[in-house]
Enzyme design. Structure first.
Site, PDB file in Angstrom:
ATOM      1  CD  GLU A 285       0.265  -9.216  -2.919  1.00 42.87           C
ATOM      2  OE1 GLU A 285       1.305 -10.015  -2.670  1.00 42.87           O
ATOM      3  OE2 GLU A 285       0.148  -6.958  -2.490  1.00 42.87           O
TER       4      GLU A 285
ATOM      5  CB  CYS B 237       5.512  -4.397  -1.408  1.00 38.67           C
ATOM      6  SG  CYS B 237       5.509  -2.394  -2.597  1.00 38.67           S
TER       7      CYS B 237
ATOM      8  CG  HIS C  31       3.046  -6.258  -4.458  1.00 38.91           C
ATOM      9  ND1 HIS C  31       1.944  -5.975  -3.675  1.00 38.91           N
ATOM     10  CD2 HIS C  31       3.508  -5.666  -5.184  1.00 38.91           C
ATOM     11  CE1 HIS C  31       2.154  -4.520  -3.411  1.00 38.91           C
ATOM     12  NE2 HIS C  31       3.134  -4.517  -4.075  1.00 38.91           N
TER      13      HIS C  31
ATOM     14  N   GLY D 208       0.461  -1.642  -0.048  1.00 33.81           N
ATOM     15  CA  GLY D 208      -0.351  -0.192  -0.291  1.00 33.81           C
ATOM     16  C   GLY D 208       1.249   1.762  -0.087  1.00 33.81           C
TER      17      GLY D 208
END
Ligand code: GLN
Length: 188
Positions: free
Chosen positions: A174, A79, A172, A48
């Site tokens: 995900e 991140c 990332h 984020g």
């Protein structure tokens, strides 16, 4: 026994982490207030914006509860989440948790348009294994302390590190349809 993995859901792409864990039949819960940590056996801090996360950690009182939780539970930051786990960040607006002895530099790989995908070697997942790593305005790990284990490197820089139960990733995991890193974390 608690078997749910909490995903910090203050900001960022928390839903993708949940999808990855669901594909492994692991229960997840969105963590929006510190009390929810009591239901969790592990915690993911998603990417984020680390400056925003700093403000939200203050507002919702997450600093001490996450530090306390990390004493005996696994925590993974990706991140911006990695920036929050670090000992030091290069931006005065960020107050990291200092849960792993690394120093990080924000946006070191460039701006949004410089985001990139690359295959990295992941020997900890098995011999000759690789993972498709997605970097989005990624931070760079500039220093690792002596107790920190480097699990993945990209162009000579660590991009996934671990110290016991704390995991930090510049990319990332995900966003790749490949749950092996989540699986590895869930076994910690
Ligand atoms: N994808 C991300 O989490 C980007 C991190 C962001 N650049 C930061 O500094 O917080």
């Amino acid at each position: 026994m608690r078997h749910t993995i909490g995903i910090l859901a203050l900001q960022g792409d928390f839903e993708k982490h949940a999808e990855q864990l669901t594909s492994l039949n692991i229960e997840t819960i969105q963590v929006r207030k510190p009390e929810t940590l009591e239901k969790c056996r592990g915690l993911i801090i998603p990417g984020g914006e680390s400056t925003t996360l700093t403000k939200l950690f203050d507002i919702y009182g997450f600093y001490e509860p996450i530090r306390e939780f990390s004493r005996n539970h696994p925590v993974m930051g990706t991140c911006a989440g990695m920036i929050m786990l670090a000992a030091e960040a290069d931006d005065y607006r960020i107050s990291p948790l200092s849960l792993i002895d690394i120093s990080v530099r924000r946006n070191a790989y460039g701006r949004q348009i410089n985001s990139f995908v690359t295959n990295v070697d992941t020997p900890f997942l098995g011999e000759s294994e690789t993972f498709r790593a997605i970097f989005i305005r990624a931070p760079q790990i500039e220093r690792v302390g002596p107790d920190v284990e480097i699990l993945i490197e990209y162009k000579g820089n660590p991009v996934m590190v671990r110290n016991k139960n704390i995991f930090a990733l510049a990319f990332h995991p995900e966003l790749t349809h490949d749950p092996r890193i989540h699986q590895y974390f869930s076994e910690a």
